[in-house]
Every structure is written in structure tokens, then in C-alpha cells.
Scaffold this active site. Structure first.
Site, PDB file in Angstrom:
ATOM      1  N   TYR A 102       5.538   8.719  12.776  1.00  0.00           N
ATOM      2  CA  TYR A 102       5.888   8.744  11.349  1.00  0.00           C
ATOM      3  C   TYR A 102       5.083   7.656  10.663  1.00  0.00           C
ATOM      4  O   TYR A 102       5.076   6.502  11.093  1.00  0.00           O
ATOM      5  CB  TYR A 102       7.392   8.477  11.170  1.00  0.00           C
ATOM      6  CG  TYR A 102       7.803   8.385   9.716  1.00  0.00           C
ATOM      7  CD1 TYR A 102       8.225   9.511   9.022  1.00  0.00           C
ATOM      8  CD2 TYR A 102       7.757   7.168   9.025  1.00  0.00           C
ATOM      9  CE1 TYR A 102       8.593   9.440   7.680  1.00  0.00           C
ATOM     10  CE2 TYR A 102       8.127   7.090   7.692  1.00  0.00           C
ATOM     11  CZ  TYR A 102       8.540   8.225   7.020  1.00  0.00           C
ATOM     12  OH  TYR A 102       8.892   8.150   5.698  1.00  0.00           O
ATOM     13  N   GLU A 185       3.592  10.491   2.562  1.00  0.00           N
ATOM     14  CA  GLU A 185       4.190  10.456   3.891  1.00  0.00           C
ATOM     15  C   GLU A 185       3.525  11.470   4.818  1.00  0.00           C
ATOM     16  O   GLU A 185       3.217  12.587   4.401  1.00  0.00           O
ATOM     17  CB  GLU A 185       5.687  10.798   3.746  1.00  0.00           C
ATOM     18  CG  GLU A 185       6.456  10.894   5.047  1.00  0.00           C
ATOM     19  CD  GLU A 185       7.851  11.476   4.817  1.00  0.00           C
ATOM     20  OE1 GLU A 185       8.772  10.699   4.515  1.00  0.00           O
ATOM     21  OE2 GLU A 185       8.004  12.705   4.937  1.00  0.00           O
TER      22      GLU A 185
END
Ligand code: GDP
Ligand code: MN
Length: 398
Positions: A102, A185
Site C-alpha cells: 500500500y 493512492e
């Protein structure tokens, strides 16, 4: 402004971050065109991905890994995923993922600057993961130092190739600044079997105040779904949300509007809309009323004004003018309190021949009764005085 995956990925790709080979399809293309488009993958396994501006698509069936995409595409097209209709589908070469990371940059609420967020355990379960996010405050003016990034990532358990992941983080920063992003993201950022680092997903939110200098991006933004009435209201800068109920709501200020909606529900009715009008917006009374009344579900209207700096007589004057212009065929119930209320109540009596209610509760109960019972009010629902609240021949009161 929120964006779908393919817009975010195009931004990433422009900044040198690897994304899978892909094609973007419109769900309403004829099947022959869809078939021709996916033929470019020559039968290799692909990921078929619904392009809606919401996360969690993997768990909701919006991401399908398949070697036979055509049937998936035709099934997915036009369906709903949450609140969003699937109009666009991204088909991508499948990535051979060995590890999911992530990686994101967001505007940090406390420092006001960019904040890097990283987890060595990315993917669809990031929210329930026990691995804490590692954060790093990034400089505002200059690009972050690649070796410093690499050190932080290595400390946070980033697997090899750490330097390559650090390079992606540095490019992500450039893309974030370039797009005036609030959030950029990548989840998952995949490490592939061959040791490459690939952005498998992308999420982008751009600062709304940057629309002026992000015209190209803004044109691709995915606005939340709006009804025709909501679009019309937006043209007048009115904040209007269409709801399912039958009691139209016109109140000044968001707080009083919400209170009115709650009271409608409390008395067994259902609000037909949220609409903020008041202050300067009294000049918008005509479009505001037009929007509220254009909703065919509306069977009565509650006008609830509480004057402070915004005077009740000014706001009421706007509504009365609008009422006379539009001549709506439904009953209206007034609750007017605060600055300028005596003048406002007199105007309602004089111009509309209606009696404003002394108590907000009674006005709302009457509006609910009129909307739900059609022509008759339960005798205990309002005071006798209130029953003279009659505005036109087809009004619900007698
Ligand atoms: P999201 O659920 O909306 O975040 O959609 P993602 O694009 O992140 O996809 C959900 C999950 O599907 C990812 O976390 C991956 O685990 C998986 N996935 C998506 N694309 C691929 C792919 O090309 N190859 C593999 N192996 N998995 C994929
Ligand atoms: Mn994802």
C-alpha cells in the site's frame, strides 16, 4: 473531485510509474466493438474492472480476473456498483502478483503538507490489516530524497526491490503535486514474479479549489450521481438533494433544514428534499421553489424560517413572489420566527390569505397530514387556529 481508476493510472503512468497494459471500454458499445477491442489481449488472462469512483470493488464483484472477458464485460456493463452505474470498464493485462503493498500520499490534516503512507501488507484487506501504516511527512517545496525514502520503506518492512519502490514513491510525490491532489493512492502496488513494481490500482482525489488550474482533469472527474432536479438546482448554486418523501422543505440554513426533516419524519411523514435557502439565497426563491415543486412526489410544502441576520420578511417576500409566479397546486404551511417575523407573518396573511403557525411543530404536523391524508387533516393534529392556513382553492385545509 474524485476520479476513477483509469484517470488516476494515466496520471501515474505520465510520471513514470508502471501500470498494466489496458484498454478503456464504454459499456454501451456494440458487442462486436467490444470483441474487437479485447482481441488485442490475444486470449491472455485479464482483469475486468468497473470504473466507478468508489473503493472495495474487488469485494463487490467490480473486479473480475478472467481469460474470457467478453461475457464478464457484457454482464457488468450498465449494472450498479453501490450508488454508481457502471458505464466504463477497464480491461487490463493481468499482473502476476507476488506481493501487495500500500502506497499513498495525502494532505496531512495537522501539518497541511503531504504525508506519505505505506504498508508492506496492501490489498483489499488493508482496512482490517494488523500491520500499521508507516507515515512520513514530506517536504512541501522540494521532492523527497530517494535514499531517505528507501530507508523509511525498508524500516517499514518493504520487500525487495526497495529502491524501486522508493523511486515509485518519489514519482508519486511529483504526480501528487502536479495534480493538486488531496489523495493519490496505489493499492495494491504489486511486486511481480519478475520483480517489477506495478500499480495495479489507482485512486485520485483532487482539491476542489484547484478546478481552475486542473481543467483537463476536472473534465474527467466523476461527480456523484445527480438527479435532473439536482442538476437544475446546481445551476443556481442551490444545495438541493432529492429524497423519496412527499413533504417539500424550504427552510433557511442547513441546520434548520435538517431539523425540519427530522421533525417531518418524527411526525410520520417523509421529506421530499433537502434544500438550503436563506440569507442571500432569498433572491433565488423562484428557482428554489421551482425545483422543490417540480418533484412530482411533493404533496405539501413546509416553509420554516428562523430569522437572525437573514430577515424573515425578506426571505418570506421572496417565497411569496415565487409562489405567485408559480401558482403551485399544493398546500403550504408557514412557521416563521425571529428577526422580521411580524412583518413576514403579515405578508403571508395579506398576500396568500394563510395563517402562519405559532409553533414549528404544528406547521410540520399539518404539512405531514396534508401530504399523507390528501384532503383531510386529523382533527387532533393541529390547533383550530392553524386550520385557517389555506392558500388556494385546492389547498388541503378546510
Ligand atoms: P478495489 O477493490 O476497488 O480496490 O480494486 P483493485 O483494483 O484494488 O482490485 C482488487 C484486488 O483484485 C486487488 O487488490 C488484487 O488483489 C486483485 N487484482 C486486481 N487486478 C489484478 C491483477 O491483474 N492480477 C492479480 N493477480 N490480482 C489482481
Ligand atoms: Mn484497490
Amino acid at each position: 473531485m474524485d476520479f476513477t481508476e483509469h484517470v488516476a493510472k494515466r496520471l501515474l503512468s505520465r510520471h513514470g510509474i508502471t501500470t498494466p497494459a489496458s484498454i478503456l471500454l464504454a459499456a454501451d458499445w456494440p458487442i462486436t466493438d467490444l470483441a474487437r477491442a479485447i482481441a488485442t489481449f490475444e486470449g491472455r488472462p485479464v482483469a475486468v474492472k468497473a470504473q466507478v469512483p468508489a473503493g472495495g470493488r474487488g469485494k463487490a464483484g467490480g473486479v473480475v480476473l478472467t481469460a474470457d472477458p467478453l461475457s464478464t464485460i457484457t454482464q457488468m456493463g450498465g449494472n450498479k456498483l453501490g450508488d454508481h452505474t457502471i458505464n466504463q470498464i477497464l480491461v487490463e493485462e493481468q499482473v502476476d502478483i507476488t506481493h501487495e503493498l500500500y502506497l499513498a500520499i495525502a494532505v496531512d490534516g495537522s501539518s497541511g503538507g503531504p504525508l506519505l503512507m505505506f504498508s508492506s501488507e496492501g490489498g483489499v484487506d488493508i482496512e482490517s490489516s494488523n500491520t500499521p501504516l508507516t507515515t512520513m511527512t514530506l517536504p512541501i517545496g522540494a521532492s523527497p530524497d530517494a535514499s531517505e525514502l528507501a530507508a523509511v520503506l525498508a524500516d517499514a518492512g518493504c520487500p525487495q526491490p526497495v529502491d524501486e519502490v522508493a523511486a515509485v514513491a518519489a514519482r508519486l510525490f511529483d504526480a501528487f503535486v502536479d495534480a493538486d491532489a488531496e489523495l493519490l493512492e496505489i493499492n495494491p502496488l504489486a511486486i511481480t514474479a519478475k520483480g517489477n513494481v506495478v500499480a495495479v490500482d489507482g485512486k485520485l482525489t483532487v482539491d476542489d479549489s484547484a478546478v481552475g488550474r486542473q481543467e483537463k482533469l476536472a473534465a474527467q472527474s466523476s461527480a456523484p450521481p445527480v438527479t435532473g432536479l439536482e442538476a437544475k438546482a446546481a445551476e443556481h448554486d442551490l444545495r438541493f438533494i432529492e429524497l423519496d418523501g412527499s413533504v417539500g422543505v424550504l427552510a433557511n440554513g442547513a441546520g434548520l433544514t435538517m431539523t425540519t426533516m427530522d421533525a417531518i419524519t418524527h411526525y410520520g411523514g417523509r421529506p421530499a428534499n433537502f434544500l438550503e435557502i436563506g440569507g442571500d439565497a432569498y433572491t433565488l426563491a423562484v428557482p428554489a421553489l421551482e425545483v422543490v415543486l417540480a418533484n412530482p412526489k411533493v404533496r405539501s410544502l413546509i416553509v420554516n424560517f428562523c430569522g437572525a441576520f437573514a430577515r424573515c420578511d425578506v426571505m418570506t417576500g421572496g417565497v411569496i413572489d415565487a409562489w405567485k409566479t408559480l401558482e403551485p397546486d399544493i398546500p403550504v404551511f408557514f412557521s416563521i420566527h425571529g428577526t422580521g417575523m411580524d412583518e413576514a407573518r403579515d405578508m403571508v396573511r395579506r398576500e396568500l390569505g394563510a395563517e402562519p403557525f405559532e409553533y414549528m411543530d404544528d406547521a410540520i404536523r399539518a404539512a405531514v397530514a396534508a401530504a399523507t391524508n390528501g384532503d383531510s387533516l386529523p382533527s387532533d393534529s393541529v390547533s383550530n387556529d392553524s386550520l385557517s392556513n389555506k392558500t388556494n382553492d385546492s389547498g388541503a385545509q378546510s
